[in-house]
Enzyme design. Structure first.
Site, short mmCIF file in Angstrom:
data_model
loop_
_atom_site.label_atom_id
_atom_site.label_comp_id
_atom_site.label_asym_id
_atom_site.label_seq_id
_atom_site.Cartn_x
_atom_site.Cartn_y
_atom_site.Cartn_z
N GLU A 46 0.83 -1.20 0.00
CA GLU A 46 0.00 0.00 0.00
C GLU A 46 0.87 1.26 0.00
O GLU A 46 0.59 2.23 -0.71
CB GLU A 46 -0.91 -0.02 1.23
CG GLU A 46 -1.69 1.24 1.47
CD GLU A 46 -2.03 1.43 2.94
OE1 GLU A 46 -2.17 2.59 3.35
OE2 GLU A 46 -2.14 0.41 3.66
N ASP A 50 0.79 3.91 -3.10
CA ASP A 50 0.41 5.31 -2.89
C ASP A 50 1.38 6.24 -3.60
O ASP A 50 0.97 7.20 -4.26
CB ASP A 50 0.37 5.60 -1.39
CG ASP A 50 0.07 7.05 -1.09
OD1 ASP A 50 -0.90 7.58 -1.65
OD2 ASP A 50 0.82 7.68 -0.31
N ASP A 128 -6.99 1.71 0.78
CA ASP A 128 -5.75 0.95 1.01
C ASP A 128 -5.62 -0.20 0.02
O ASP A 128 -4.52 -0.48 -0.48
CB ASP A 128 -5.74 0.40 2.44
CG ASP A 128 -5.62 1.49 3.50
OD1 ASP A 128 -5.30 2.62 3.13
OD2 ASP A 128 -5.88 1.19 4.68
N GLU A 131 -4.45 0.98 -3.45
CA GLU A 131 -3.02 1.28 -3.47
C GLU A 131 -2.17 0.02 -3.35
O GLU A 131 -1.11 -0.09 -3.98
CB GLU A 131 -2.69 2.27 -2.36
CG GLU A 131 -3.34 3.63 -2.57
CD GLU A 131 -3.32 4.53 -1.35
OE1 GLU A 131 -3.64 5.73 -1.49
OE2 GLU A 131 -3.00 4.03 -0.25
#
Length: 385
Positions: A46, A50, A128, A131
């Site tokens: 994650e 991101d 989450d 990502e």
């Protein structure tokens, strides 16, 4: 959590994992890994996802709004405007909606506490997950940026691909029949009639858990996805699990809209299609329609109007006319006729084919008897034909 349908997910994000355990890890919450110490969770994936998404959106805005003038960098938008735009493009709400539109959170590996609290509905958890999937792709493709760009673009479009057709079908089905659609697995015989056992009963292309599974038709090579609404089966087909599911949902939505029209109207007025479409919107049978106009000229310099009308779940319909007022009616009529006149094939019962030409096999009478006996043991509520 009943299992992860890797083929459905990979088809939806337009990427096939070399190491499918990375895909599993993207769907694994920390609460699950805490109960299973030998399993890695998705937190680091994650984190990287991101940053990748941040770079992708930044580069996308750069390409769209920036240029070099007199050897100097110039942007059409200010820093503040770009910051606000970026916040919208990758907001928690947007990323979470992408996951919800395709029910990806259904595949999450959750610990008992997360399951009890229903965290899979949380926007933060879905953000989450979005990502983490990108992070998993990055690791699997060894950070090939061309691949990452393609996957990021595909996944961001998931917010607006037919918007939320899955939800619309569920809502209409419940409104009309007080029940949600059921998902009908498509069954095909194995190549060896001696191998009729539960663990290898389906051909090798059988995919996933019941609610999202598809199977490949051995005759056509296409994936098929079955959806049952009020006892009627609708079959979607496609090159992969996701296109097959999307095709089934489009057909189901079309079928449900036609059923609502039958209940609400004795006769539709085709003489004023714009007004009739508006009435369908007012009765909440269809979503809002959008009209776009453009003017061009023919070879003699005469002005011609083009009108394109767009409806969620149906697509775009265009018409041309010298009159702007009439061209709107012409485009609306094309859409209205498509809504009402298109025949949606439905079956009153599940159809499980037994014989095929080409890639499939033929069963002898003895093999048919064995096939039917084994089928009855495994699926007592279904019929063969």
């Amino acid at each position: 959590m009943n299992g992860i349908d890797r083929d459905y997910i990979q088809s939806a994000i337009n990427y096939c994992f070399k190491n499918t355990r990375l895909l599993d890890q993207a769907f694994t919450r920390k609460s699950y890994s805490a109960e299973h110490p030998d399993v890695q969770n998705n937190e680091l994936l994650e984190f990287y996802g991101d940053r990748i998404l941040d770079l992708f959106v930044t580069k996308m805005m750069y390409n769209q709004f920036s240029k070099i003038v007199n050897n100097e960098f110039v942007s059409e938008k200010s820093e503040g405007e770009l910051t606000k735009l970026k916040a919208v493009l990758v907001s928690k709400k947007s990323l979470a909606q992408c996951m919800r539109n395709f029910d990806f959170s259904k595949f999450l590996f959750l610990g008992k506490s997360d399951e009890q609290n229903g965290v899979q509905e949380s926007a933060s958890v879905n953000e989450d997950l979005f990502e983490a999937i990108i992070g998993a792709v990055a690791v699997d493709c060894n950070w090939d940026y061309h691949i990452l760009e393609r996957v990021c673009e595909q996944m961001l479009q998931m917010e607006t691909v037919n918007n939320n057709l899955t939800v619309l079908v569920k809502e209409k089905s419940y409104s009309l029949y007080s029940e949600y659609p059921a998902h009908e697995q498509r069954y095909w015989p194995v190549n060896n009639a001696e191998d009729l056992l539960p663990h290898n009963y389906f051909n090798n292309d059988f995919l996933g858990i019941p609610e999202f599974s598809t199977s490949k038709n051995p005759q056509t090579g296409l994936h098929e996805y079955g959806m049952v609404i009020n006892g009627k089966e609708i079959i979607g087909t496609g090159d992969g699990p996701f296109p097959a599911k999307l095709d089934a949902e489009k057909k189901a939505y079309h079928f449900l809209c036609q059923e609502e029209i039958k209940r609400s109207f004795k006769n539709l007025d085709y003489s004023n299609p714009v007004s009739t479409l508006h009435e369908l919107i007012q009765k909440k049978i269809i979503s809002d329609v959008y009209y776009e106009f453009a003017e061009y000229h023919d070879e003699n310099g005469n002005p011609i109007w083009n009108c394109t009308v767009t409806l969620e779940g149906y697509g775009k319909f265009s018409a041309d006319n010298v009159s702007k007022k009439q061209v709107k009616q012409d485009a609306a009529l094309k859409l209205l006729r498509y809504i009402t006149d298109t025949v949606i094939e439905v079956s009153d019962e599940s159809y499980i084919p037994k014989e095929y030409h080409g890639n499939a096999f033929f069963l002898s009478d003895e093999e048919k008897a064995k096939y039917e006996a084994e089928f009855e043991k495994i699926f007592p509520n279904k019929e063969t034909k």
